[in-house]
Motif scaffolding. Structure first.
Motif, PDB file in Angstrom:
ATOM      1  N   GLY A   1       4.699  -4.474  13.557  1.00  0.00           N
ATOM      2  CA  GLY A   1       4.378  -3.215  12.680  1.00  0.00           C
ATOM      3  C   GLY A   1       5.241  -2.288  12.590  1.00  0.00           C
TER       4      GLY A   1
ATOM      5  N   LYS B   1       5.802  -1.230   9.271  1.00  0.00           N
ATOM      6  CA  LYS B   1       4.562  -1.368   8.271  1.00  0.00           C
ATOM      7  C   LYS B   1       3.646   0.079   8.923  1.00  0.00           C
ATOM      8  N   LEU B   2       4.044   0.617   9.923  1.00  0.00           N
ATOM      9  CA  LEU B   2       3.023   1.482  10.400  1.00  0.00           C
ATOM     10  C   LEU B   2       3.895   2.994  10.208  1.00  0.00           C
TER      11      LEU B   2
ATOM     12  N   VAL C   1      -2.818  -4.193   6.963  1.00  0.00           N
ATOM     13  CA  VAL C   1      -1.651  -3.633   7.269  1.00  0.00           C
ATOM     14  C   VAL C   1      -0.573  -4.811   7.106  1.00  0.00           C
TER      15      VAL C   1
END
Lengths: 521, 378
Positions: free
Chosen positions: A119, A122-123, B360
């Motif tokens: 992540g 993506k975060l 996500v």
């Protein structure tokens, strides 16, 4: 009656697979928090090196985590596969914390661990930090519930035997959660995990410094590990598991066995630092005793006595006889003669039913036991002192050596003088100690509870499934073969990435990349 | 709040929800592992396939772990009989499942071709074997399991490992493999593009047809094998004691529930319709809907087994009166109530954060993605 060899093989298998599983658990428990601390530092300082630290130690975390997951599955299967009578007899109580562990902790940990690894792009930074904390929180929450389950095996509170269903059933669930044995166990176990992870990071960082590599990276990692490790190691020692050993008769017997306390001493009892216990003579040769210490550790007081094994044995003789009566009454109830008198009589004796069941080892019917068999059963209810006495001292010894190194490392780091060869060598070579302490610690906790799976309720030899010897030979050899292979592969990968160090991140700014002249990617 | 009888029914439903959760969530991971050697022609293509589930498989597998825990907590006797009776089969499943965490995490950490191809094989085994054995286990539950209990409730298993592998059970095993492979192919089609995606479309077609044919065949077979029914009075709120009832075993009894409640026939019918719909949606590239439709097929197939057998959980094929049912193999009223509240609080929470994580991580996994993340991707 199931054969003794099936019971023995089942015990070997469970011991081997759970001790093996616990090679990976403590590192996961502690390293997840260290990762969260490193990443928090990254957000507070904004310096890339802390992100690199999170990612590199995260890589090692991943290699370890995979085997933890793989071998953890075994544990959940084995209760039913190898201990089906146990699972029936206490599933009403014991199953609940396991199911809650799945719902509350495993899902959290397993769902977010993927985002931790994948992540990063993506975060937002903050979202990723929260994810890392959730992983740490999830792993530790799972430890809580599994130790609630284990604590109940040591000190089975909040439940009662039901003769209609022939099993233990929940009466007060809150007692189960707030079981003092479970609480102490939880704190002790997670702190041991933090110590393990700190020793791991400390040792590897020391290795880089000894080799003169990646100095800034290693020094920062070393400092964080030293601080975290010192706090954790102090907690492990101060909040020792044995402080919970005053609740429950079996816990008392365990404490007496660990200390080779053959007879009750006037309080506060002295601590046998070292000596050679002899179970048959019930005495300890060449004992070096330190006055007061045991009483203080064991009871946190100066006026409570610690019960000696002779006195426990004396009590248990009576309890086996009562248990015999309880077992007889149970048989009457099971055949359908449920008169109020029989029920009342059974309720009077049922807390000793487990002791009666110990007689099953000597006579199938229980109610026809001779005096000699009763004596054997009572003797059997006392744990074996020698293995407990020594493993406990190994564990404590490891703990104090680690504490010394952590104090030294903490002082040196805060004076910015951690790069002294002796200290770094100590940091590196003490790396196996936390694992030795964890494994011996579990041995003390579980072997010290014998002959019971559920203290005073269900004997181990009755808990096993009615399998054949061949079933066990196949499964045990399968586990030994596969687990050995896995360990070889894991250590190979782990060592490879440790040797590569942060260069494995391919950021272009670490030792091997600079040495080989690799450009920034 | 709820009486014992209601809670037992609720827990039968929860168990169904969890099992369906296992098949829907962990199912596509298993299916994708089965497809791995066939749909991935090069190393990079295989990495695309692996990474389509790489970040989420762990959470998916937790459905399985939790279903096991919930079975232990809600129906301890069922957990004990199933796990000790199917000892060697479960051992095999366990060994196969262990390949997965290692396969995912370790495979691409080293560049060696041999290292990677060995892990690919391990991942295939880790997908195929559990998928097969889950089905075999269901096939055996439908036929009854040879176990008995003594007066102390100690469990004795009277069959052998090989008797589990009978023709009907193997057919159920194949049904399970076809069902989960279909599901995996649908998911993979959603997460990939280009050639892999086209191969997925063919796989969806092939395995859906296989699944529906086997499902029909198994249906006819079940109608003719021995089913079970309780013939004595059984109190639905009595303490759990599986020794207190009389059971009858006759061919065709598994159809009894459908005769009594004809509407139940909708459950298997829905399975067939959703299966055909999956093929159409996959062809028309409505991939998210195809995934929903495939999940619906799985739900119907599992529910079909459940409603055919209700209230039986594990029929005993020899000492038939010892069969385990919803009414006499559950945990106590207190435990079922506590676990009910824990589940209604946490299960929705799990679904919320799992959905967030999937959102996500959504988007196509491409060959470029693997090239660009050579050192971090699985």
């Amino acid at each position: 009656m199931i054969s003794e060899s099936v019971v023995d093989l089942s015990r070997w298998q469970f011991a081997a697979t759970s001790l093996y599983h616990f090679l990976f658990v403590p590192l996961t428990l502690g390293l997840s928090f260290l990762l969260a601390i490193m990443e928090s530092t990254y957000l507070m300082t904004g310096r890339e090196i802390y992100k690199d630290m999170t990612q590199f130690w995260g890589k090692l975390f991943g290699i370890n985590f995979a085997l933890g997951v793989a071998t953890g599955l075994t544990m959940e299967f084995e209760f039913g596969m190898n201990w089906s009578y146990f699972s029936h007899y206490v599933g009403d109580v014991f199953g609940a914390p396991l199911a809650i562990e799945g719902l509350m902790a495993f899902f959290l940990e397993a769902t977010f661990v993927g985002l931790f690894f994948f992540g990063w792009d993506k975060l937002t930074k903050w979202q990723h930090l929260i994810v890392t904390w959730l992983v740490a929180f999830g792993t530790n929450l799972s430890a809580l519930w599994i130790l609630v389950a284990n604590g109940w095996m040591q000190n089975p509170v909040g439940a009662d035997f039901n003769y209609e269903t022939m099993r233990m059933e929940v009466t007060h669930f809150a007692d189960l959660i707030f079981n003092p044995a479970a609480q102490v166990k939880f704190v002790h176990t997670v702190a041991a995990g933090y110590t393990t992870a700190a020793a791991f990071v400390l040792g590897i960082s020391a290795y880089y410094m000894l080799n003169g590599r990646d100095a800034a990276f290693a020094r920062r990692s070393y400092t964080i590990a030293a601080g975290f490790g010192l706090a954790a190691c102090l907690s492990v020692i101060v909040l020792g598991d044995e402080s919970g050993y005053t609740d429950g008769e079996v816990q008392k017997a365990k404490l007496a066995a660990i200390e080779a306390e053959w007879h009750t001493e006037p309080p506060p009892a002295s601590f046998t630092a070292i000596g050679f216990p002899d179970q048959e003579k019930m005495e300890t040769a060449y004992a070096i005793k330190i006055p007061w210490v045991l009483g203080l550790i064991g009871t946190r007081s100066i006026d409570e006595p610690i019960t000696g094994l002779t006195e426990i044995l004396e009590k248990n003789r009576v309890r086996v006889r009562n248990g015999m009566k309880a077992y007889g009454l149970l048989q009457t109830l099971r055949t359908g003669e449920k008169t109020p008198e029989t029920i009342a009589e059974f309720n009077r004796y049922k807390k000793d039913l487990g002791y009666g069941m110990l007689l099953k080892r000597y006579t199938e019917k229980v109610v026809d036991a001779t005096d000699a068999q009763i004596e054997l059963a009572a003797q059997y209810s006392i744990p074996r002192v020698v293995p407990l006495f020594w493993t406990f001292r190994v564990m404590v010894g490891c703990g104090f050596i680690m504490l010394g190194v952590f104090i030294w490392a903490m002082f040196a780091s805060s004076l910015r003088r951690c790069r002294q060869t002796t200290l770094l060598k100590w940091s590196l070579y003490m790396m196996p100690l936390p694992w030795i302490a964890c494994e011996t610690g579990w041995f003390v906790a579980e072997f010290g509870r014998q002959p019971w799976t559920i203290a005073e309720v269900l004997p181990t030899f009755l808990s096993a499934s009615s399998l054949t010897e061949w079933d066990l030979y196949i499964s045990l050899s399968g586990f030994i073969g596969l687990y050995t292979l896995f360990l070889v592969i894991e250590l190979f990968l782990m060592l490879k990435f440790i040797k590569l160090g942060p260069s494995s991140l391919h950021k272009g700014r670490y030792h091997f990349e600079i040495a080989e002249g690799v450009d920034h990617v | 709040m709820f009486d014992y009888e209601t809670l037992r029914c609720i827990w039968w439903l929860f168990l169904g929800v969890l099992l369906i959760g296992v098949a829907v969530m962990m199912g596509f991971d298993l299916g994708i592992a089965v497809l791995l050697p066939f749909l991935g022609k090069t190393d990079t293509e295989r990495r695309v396939i692996i990474n389509s589930v790489g970040a989420t498989w762990e959470g998916n597998q937790t459905w399985f772990v939790t279903a096991g825990g919930a079975l232990f907590a809600a129906f301890p006797m069922v957990y004990s009989v199933a796990f000790s009776g199917f000892y060697l089969a479960l051992l095999l499943t366990l060994f196969a499942l262990m390949m997965r965490p290692l396969g995912f995490d370790y495979r691409s950490k080293l560049p060696s071709e041999r290292w990677r191809s060995n892990w690919d094989k391990a991942l295939f085994v880790g997908g195929f074997v559990p998928a097969l054995i889950f089905g075999v286990a269901f096939g055996n539950l439908l036929q009854g399991v040879p176990f008995h209990l003594d007066n102390d409730m100690r469990i004795f298993y009277d069959g052998s490992f090989w008797s589990l592998l009978n023709p009907f059970a193997l057919l159920s095993g194949l049904l399970s493999v076809a069902m989960l492979t279909t599901h995996g192919a649908v998911y993979l089609q959603l997460r990939t593009e280009g050639e892999i995606q086209q191969r997925c479309e063919k796989a969806v077609m092939l395995f859906t047809i296989m699944m529906l044919v086997i499902f029909a065949l198994a249906g006819v077979w079940v109608a003719n094998i021995d089913g079970y029914a309780i013939t004595s009075n059984i109190l639905h709120d009595a303490p759990s004691n599986p020794l207190n009832k009389v059971v009858e075993k006759t061919a065709g009894l598994w159809m009894h529930n459908y005769q009594q409640y004809p509407l139940l026939i909708l459950v298997p019918s829905l399975g067939f319709m959703a299966g055909v719909l999956t093929i159409l949606l996959s062809k028309q590239q409505y991939l998210k809907s195809a995934f929903v439709s495939s999940s619906l097929t799985i739900t119907s197939i599992i529910l079909t087994a459940g409603v055919s057998m209700f209230p039986f959980l594990i029929p005993a094929s020899q000492s038939i009166n010892h069969s385990l049912t919803v009414w006499d193999a559950s945990s106590s009223h207190t435990t079922l109530a506590i676990m009910f509240w824990v589940t209604v609080v946490f299960l929705p929470l799990i679904i919320v954060y799992t959905s967030w994580v999937f959102r996500v991580l959504s988007g196509k996994i491409t060959l470029e993605h693997i090239h660009n993340n050579d050192h971090t991707a699985y």
